[in-house]
Design a protein around this motif. Structure first.
Motif, PDB file in Angstrom:
ATOM      1  N   PHE A 112      -1.298 112.327  73.848  1.00 60.56           N
ATOM      2  CA  PHE A 112       0.133 112.001  73.875  1.00 60.56           C
ATOM      3  C   PHE A 112       0.962 113.128  73.255  1.00 60.56           C
ATOM      4  N   ASP A 113       1.991 113.547  73.987  1.00 58.67           N
ATOM      5  CA  ASP A 113       2.919 114.575  73.500  1.00 58.67           C
ATOM      6  C   ASP A 113       4.291 114.261  74.085  1.00 58.67           C
ATOM      7  N   MET A 114       5.294 114.089  73.229  1.00 64.51           N
ATOM      8  CA  MET A 114       6.609 113.666  73.690  1.00 64.51           C
ATOM      9  C   MET A 114       7.243 114.685  74.629  1.00 64.51           C
ATOM     10  N   ASP A 115       7.120 115.955  74.321  1.00 62.15           N
ATOM     11  CA  ASP A 115       7.706 116.983  75.182  1.00 62.15           C
ATOM     12  C   ASP A 115       7.047 116.989  76.563  1.00 62.15           C
ATOM     13  N   THR A 116       5.733 116.796  76.579  1.00 62.86           N
ATOM     14  CA  THR A 116       5.026 116.750  77.859  1.00 62.86           C
ATOM     15  C   THR A 116       5.448 115.522  78.650  1.00 62.86           C
ATOM     16  N   TRP A 117       5.577 114.385  77.958  1.00 60.77           N
ATOM     17  CA  TRP A 117       6.049 113.170  78.631  1.00 60.77           C
ATOM     18  C   TRP A 117       7.413 113.398  79.269  1.00 60.77           C
ATOM     19  N   LYS A 118       8.321 114.018  78.532  1.00 65.69           N
ATOM     20  CA  LYS A 118       9.656 114.282  79.071  1.00 65.69           C
ATOM     21  C   LYS A 118       9.572 115.192  80.292  1.00 65.69           C
ATOM     22  N   ALA A 119       8.711 116.196  80.225  1.00 67.87           N
ATOM     23  CA  ALA A 119       8.564 117.127  81.349  1.00 67.87           C
ATOM     24  C   ALA A 119       8.008 116.421  82.590  1.00 67.87           C
ATOM     25  N   VAL A 120       7.054 115.530  82.375  1.00 69.03           N
ATOM     26  CA  VAL A 120       6.471 114.782  83.489  1.00 69.03           C
ATOM     27  C   VAL A 120       7.524 113.873  84.129  1.00 69.03           C
ATOM     28  N   GLU A 121       8.265 113.139  83.310  1.00 70.88           N
ATOM     29  CA  GLU A 121       9.290 112.245  83.857  1.00 70.88           C
ATOM     30  C   GLU A 121      10.446 113.030  84.483  1.00 70.88           C
ATOM     31  N   LYS A 122      10.723 114.207  83.955  1.00 72.19           N
ATOM     32  CA  LYS A 122      11.778 115.049  84.544  1.00 72.19           C
ATOM     33  C   LYS A 122      11.345 115.520  85.935  1.00 72.19           C
ATOM     34  N   GLU A 123      10.073 115.864  86.085  1.00 70.31           N
ATOM     35  CA  GLU A 123       9.568 116.278  87.395  1.00 70.31           C
ATOM     36  C   GLU A 123       9.673 115.137  88.396  1.00 70.31           C
ATOM     37  N   TYR A 124       9.336 113.918  87.956  1.00 67.19           N
ATOM     38  CA  TYR A 124       9.454 112.762  88.848  1.00 67.19           C
ATOM     39  C   TYR A 124      10.915 112.488  89.187  1.00 67.19           C
ATOM     40  N   LEU A 125      11.781 112.618  88.207  1.00 75.58           N
ATOM     41  CA  LEU A 125      13.215 112.440  88.439  1.00 75.58           C
ATOM     42  C   LEU A 125      13.718 113.415  89.495  1.00 75.58           C
TER      43      LEU A 125
ATOM     44  N   LEU B  61       9.218 109.724  99.133  1.00 75.10           N
ATOM     45  CA  LEU B  61       9.576 110.933  98.395  1.00 75.10           C
ATOM     46  C   LEU B  61       8.419 111.440  97.541  1.00 75.10           C
ATOM     47  N   GLU B  62       7.578 110.553  97.077  1.00 74.36           N
ATOM     48  CA  GLU B  62       6.391 110.987  96.327  1.00 74.36           C
ATOM     49  C   GLU B  62       5.476 111.829  97.220  1.00 74.36           C
ATOM     50  N   LYS B  63       5.333 111.414  98.465  1.00 73.79           N
ATOM     51  CA  LYS B  63       4.493 112.181  99.401  1.00 73.79           C
ATOM     52  C   LYS B  63       5.143 113.518  99.734  1.00 73.79           C
ATOM     53  N   GLU B  64       6.473 113.523  99.810  1.00 77.52           N
ATOM     54  CA  GLU B  64       7.171 114.785 100.066  1.00 77.52           C
ATOM     55  C   GLU B  64       7.106 115.708  98.856  1.00 77.52           C
ATOM     56  N   GLY B  65       7.219 115.139  97.664  1.00 75.00           N
ATOM     57  CA  GLY B  65       7.230 115.940  96.446  1.00 75.00           C
ATOM     58  C   GLY B  65       5.885 116.533  96.107  1.00 75.00           C
ATOM     59  N   TRP B  66       4.810 115.807  96.419  1.00 74.55           N
ATOM     60  CA  TRP B  66       3.450 116.284  96.189  1.00 74.55           C
ATOM     61  C   TRP B  66       2.668 116.071  97.481  1.00 74.55           C
ATOM     62  N   PRO B  67       2.846 116.947  98.458  1.00 74.53           N
ATOM     63  CA  PRO B  67       2.230 116.735  99.779  1.00 74.53           C
ATOM     64  C   PRO B  67       0.704 116.717  99.754  1.00 74.53           C
TER      65      PRO B  67
ATOM     66  N   GLU C 138      -2.553 115.286  98.649  1.00 76.42           N
ATOM     67  CA  GLU C 138      -2.886 113.957  98.139  1.00 76.42           C
ATOM     68  C   GLU C 138      -3.571 114.012  96.784  1.00 76.42           C
ATOM     69  N   GLU C 139      -4.484 114.942  96.604  1.00 73.16           N
ATOM     70  CA  GLU C 139      -5.199 115.039  95.330  1.00 73.16           C
ATOM     71  C   GLU C 139      -4.250 115.436  94.188  1.00 73.16           C
ATOM     72  N   GLU C 140      -3.323 116.359  94.467  1.00 68.89           N
ATOM     73  CA  GLU C 140      -2.346 116.749  93.452  1.00 68.89           C
ATOM     74  C   GLU C 140      -1.421 115.577  93.111  1.00 68.89           C
ATOM     75  N   ARG C 141      -1.066 114.827  94.147  1.00 71.37           N
ATOM     76  CA  ARG C 141      -0.199 113.675  93.918  1.00 71.37           C
ATOM     77  C   ARG C 141      -0.895 112.626  93.054  1.00 71.37           C
ATOM     78  N   LYS C 142      -2.141 112.345  93.358  1.00 69.10           N
ATOM     79  CA  LYS C 142      -2.899 111.378  92.560  1.00 69.10           C
ATOM     80  C   LYS C 142      -3.055 111.861  91.121  1.00 69.10           C
ATOM     81  N   ALA C 143      -3.282 113.157  90.951  1.00 66.75           N
ATOM     82  CA  ALA C 143      -3.456 113.714  89.608  1.00 66.75           C
ATOM     83  C   ALA C 143      -2.164 113.603  88.799  1.00 66.75           C
ATOM     84  N   PHE C 144      -1.031 113.856  89.461  1.00 63.20           N
ATOM     85  CA  PHE C 144       0.251 113.757  88.763  1.00 63.20           C
ATOM     86  C   PHE C 144       0.528 112.310  88.362  1.00 63.20           C
TER      87      PHE C 144
END
Length: 275
Positions: free
Chosen positions: A50-63, A112-118, A120-126
């Motif tokens: 767990f890392d707050m900055d990493t969490w923010k970065a992950v949610e920002k990417e999804y946003l 949009l998830e499929k478009e953002g991470w075309p 499939e393996e990268e999308r599942k990992a994210f």
């Protein structure tokens, strides 16, 4: 010196805005309803990385890749625990222009998830990385917006969000014109031009466990400003309604539209993670 919780308890009943179901129905018919989904998540306390900055970065990417591009979502934001019964809580809020948009937004998210991470393996990992921050338990509520709003103009910094949950009562002698007048007066005199309140939103139950709920959210710069808000409220009320007998009668009438039961919570609005 009084603490914030003591101040809230001492004068909490003085901050109510009143809405009857009749008034709400009329206002919503005129303005068109907006709906809010409130998802209460819980941190995964067993997540060792767990890392707050990493969490923010992950949610920002999804946003950026999904929510910001979803035309069915009018707004979204995250809120972290500050003063709530459970320090694991964080709240995710989304705003929609109609009930129908809620379902459409879910389908569009998947596209949009499929478009953002075309890949499939990268999308599942994210998604696995994103979901790792949360426990499996969460709860959902849907609310309908109420007409009096002081919009948040600056979303560039973290803010304190004081959330008050009141419970509506329905007196037999309640009058639509009376409660509408009280509602407008409170907003104009106590909230709209109050420099401590950076934004104000209110909404009521649409779908969930308690049909009497009415929620008010006050945005402020700091906990210090929240203290100042409550400390200054009695004087502001006296200034707004200087005649003591009139003032007492007014608040007695106002409070008759509520059960007297309420809850208070304080969250932190997370800058950078809002649409």
């Amino acid at each position: 010196m009084k603490t914030t919780s003591q101040l809230i308890s001492a004068i909490a009943m003085m901050l109510l805005l009143c809405f009857t179901t009749t008034v709400l129905a009329q206002e919503e018919e005129q303005k068109g309803s907006q709906y809010i989904t409130v998802t209460t998540l819980h941190w995964n306390m067993d997540y060792e990385d767990f890392d707050m900055d990493t969490w923010k970065a992950v949610e920002k990417e999804y946003l950026d890749k999904v929510t910001a591009k979803n035309d069915h979502v009018m707004g979204s934001s995250f809120y972290l625990h500050q003063m709530t019964p459970d320090n694991r809580e964080l709240v995710y809020v989304r705003v929609y222009g109609s009930w129908d948009a809620i379902e459409k937004a879910g389908s569009r998210d998947s596209e949009l998830e499929k478009e953002g991470w075309p890949d499939e393996e990268e999308r599942k990992a994210f998604m696995k990385k994103r979901n790792a921050y949360y426990s499996n338990f969460h709860s959902d509520e849907i609310y309908v917006t109420l007409p009096l709003v002081k919009p948040l103009e600056d979303v560039s910094k973290d803010l304190i969000c004081y959330v008050r949950t009141s419970h509506m009562d329905f007196p037999e002698d309640g009058k639509t014109d009376e409660i509408k007048m009280l509602m407008n007066e409170n907003f104009e005199k106590l909230i709209k031009n109050n420099p401590l309140i950076k934004a104000y939103y209110s909404h009521r139950h649409a779908w969930g466990k308690d049909a009497t709920e009415m929620i008010e959210a006050f945005f402020l710069d700091s906990m210090t400003d929240l203290d100042k808000l409550f400390e200054g409220l009695p004087a502001l009320i006296e200034e707004s309604w200087p005649d003591e007998e009139e003032r007492k009668a007014r608040w007695k009438t106002l409070n008759s539209y509520f059960t007297g039961v309420h809850g208070d919570a304080v969250f932190k609005f997370v800058a950078g993670l809002s649409k």
